[in-house]
Scaffold this active site. Structure first.
Site, PDB file in Angstrom:
ATOM      1  N   ARG A   1      -7.098   6.108  -5.456  1.00 33.75           N
ATOM      2  CA  ARG A   1      -6.812   7.540  -5.600  1.00 33.75           C
ATOM      3  C   ARG A   1      -7.083   8.014  -7.026  1.00 33.75           C
ATOM      4  NH1 ARG A   1      -0.823   7.883  -3.333  1.00 33.75           N
ATOM      5  NH2 ARG A   1      -1.195  10.137  -3.501  1.00 33.75           N
TER       6      ARG A   1
ATOM      7  N   ILE B   1       0.864  -1.175   0.000  1.00 31.18           N
ATOM      8  CA  ILE B   1       0.000   0.000   0.000  1.00 31.18           C
ATOM      9  C   ILE B   1       0.904   1.230   0.000  1.00 31.18           C
ATOM     10  CG2 ILE B   1      -2.014  -1.083   1.083  1.00 31.18           C
ATOM     11  CD1 ILE B   1      -1.173   0.017   3.760  1.00 31.18           C
ATOM     12  N   ASP B   2       0.358   2.362  -0.396  1.00 22.04           N
ATOM     13  CA  ASP B   2       1.147   3.587  -0.537  1.00 22.04           C
ATOM     14  C   ASP B   2       1.720   4.050   0.802  1.00 22.04           C
ATOM     15  OD1 ASP B   2       0.442   3.597  -3.196  1.00 22.04           O
ATOM     16  OD2 ASP B   2      -1.229   4.994  -2.923  1.00 22.04           O
ATOM     17  N   LYS B   3       2.779   4.822   0.706  1.00 26.21           N
ATOM     18  CA  LYS B   3       3.438   5.378   1.890  1.00 26.21           C
ATOM     19  C   LYS B   3       2.445   6.062   2.830  1.00 26.21           C
ATOM     20  CE  LYS B   3       6.550   9.144   3.223  1.00 26.21           C
ATOM     21  NZ  LYS B   3       7.384  10.269   2.742  1.00 26.21           N
TER      22      LYS B   3
ATOM     23  N   THR C   1      -0.813   5.816   2.957  1.00 27.82           N
ATOM     24  CA  THR C   1      -2.023   5.052   3.254  1.00 27.82           C
ATOM     25  C   THR C   1      -1.723   4.176   4.467  1.00 27.82           C
ATOM     26  OG1 THR C   1      -2.698   5.008   0.930  1.00 27.82           O
ATOM     27  CG2 THR C   1      -3.662   3.336   2.374  1.00 27.82           C
TER      28      THR C   1
END
Length: 339
Positions: free
Chosen positions: A253, A149-151, A153
């Site tokens: 997103r 998962i994104d930084k 998130t």
């Protein structure tokens, strides 16, 4: 008037001496065979930039290598040793056994080293936690994180301790039999209570750090489907649950921006602008206070479910919102209740 050209320092990233008996061959083709993770097109771009050298001199893509040529790839940044080191970083472990770990990642933590974030990542933290496990090698791609998962998130991730566990979990993610849901606060109000977003996701040609949505029948990007359901409405923002059919980079997103509902406080996708609401000074101050409470995209990987690799039991996990997202949602709830 002569302009002085500043000479850029170059660093060696790759070196090879051409074998005896090598037939003359274009250097871009030669390097494409030697560098398995680089395409011929990227090598041509590197040559155009002066980064491909033969015998200490830059050459173009059409240069033909000869016996005993010393070919080097010289880049304008130091070569980084990508060996993953164990670093003592706290982990919020939701579940752990001899096969796997389920971790609740905080916002702000990069998952895997790369792109300027070579330390302090989740992978470094896992390496430390399992430093006394003789069977776990953090540099072995056959073990470790199964998805990312994104930084910025927060939420749930699963890491495999054994190759068999990673294979089993990887197959479940590939076959879309895992269960994952996200909570997100997005700009705007929805007409409907639930919906489906379909659109290919690929790199934005104007901004390589952002993903763009392309038509499903186009040849650009990879197919992506997101399902969403309205949980709470706050007038100018909405709390939604998102369930992914696919797991593309920045999928939620990019998809939410595509339908006109970018994630609240998502700077890269336009969520740090006031997208809905009033023009009053008090409302603008209220939104700025919201941004301060949660200065990152309001997105949390809330649930994760899969079949255990060895017991074959269904495993389901739920995580609470972190404090920043909790405070943000409470602020919007308070605004609605006071109106």
């Amino acid at each position: 008037m002569n302009d002085e050209i500043e000479e850029v320092e170059l660093y060696e990233h790759f070196r090879v001496v051409v074998d005896k008996g090598q037939e003359p061959i274009r250097i871009d083709k030669y390097l494409a065979e030697k560098l398995q993770h680089s395409s011929r097109n990227r090598i041509q771009q590197a040559a155009d930039a002066g980064f491909v050298h033969v015998n200490d001199r830059p050459v173009k893509s059409n240069y033909k290598v000869r016996t005993n040529d010393v070919v080097t790839l010289m880049l304008d940044r130091p070569h980084y040793d990508d060996t993953i080191e164990a670093e003592e970083i706290p982990l919020n472990i939701v579940y752990e056994d001899d096969q796997l770990m389920v971790i609740n990642k905080p916002a702000g933590m990069v998952v895997h080293p790369g792109c300027g974030n070579f330390h302090g990542t989740l992978v470094n933290a896992i390496a430390w936690h399992l430093r006394n496990n003789p069977d776990y090698d953090p540099n072995d791609p056959a073990v470790g994180l199964v998805h990312r998962i994104d930084k910025d998130t927060s939420g749930l991730l699963v890491a495999a301790k054994t190759p068999d566990a990673k294979t089993s979990l990887g197959v479940q993610f590939f076959n879309k039999t895992t269960h994952r849901s996200y909570n997100a606060l997005v700009w705007g109000n929805f007409v409907e209570d639930e919906g489906r977003i379909e659109g290919n996701i690929g790199r934005d040609p104007k901004d390589r750090l952002r993903m763009e949505v392309f038509p499903p029948d186009s040849e650009q990007g990879k197919p992506a489907v997101t399902h969403y359901k309205v949980l709470e409405r706050y007038g100018y923002t909405t709390l939604v649950e998102c369930i992914l059919e696919t797991g593309r980079t920045h999928q939620i997103r990019a998809h939410m921006k595509h339908i006109g509902h970018p994630l609240f406080a998502d700077e890269r996708y336009g969520g740090m602008e006031i997208r809905r609401g009033e023009r009053t000074a008090s409302y603008k101050a209220y939104i700025q206070n919201c941004f301060k409470l949660c200065p990152r995209q309001a997105l949390h990987a809330k649930t994760l479910g899969f079949v255990h690799p060895t017991t074959k039991q269904q495993m389901d996990f739920t995580s609470e919102w972190p404090e920043d997202m909790k405070a943000l949602v409470e602020k919007w709830r308070g605004r609605i209740s006071s109106n």
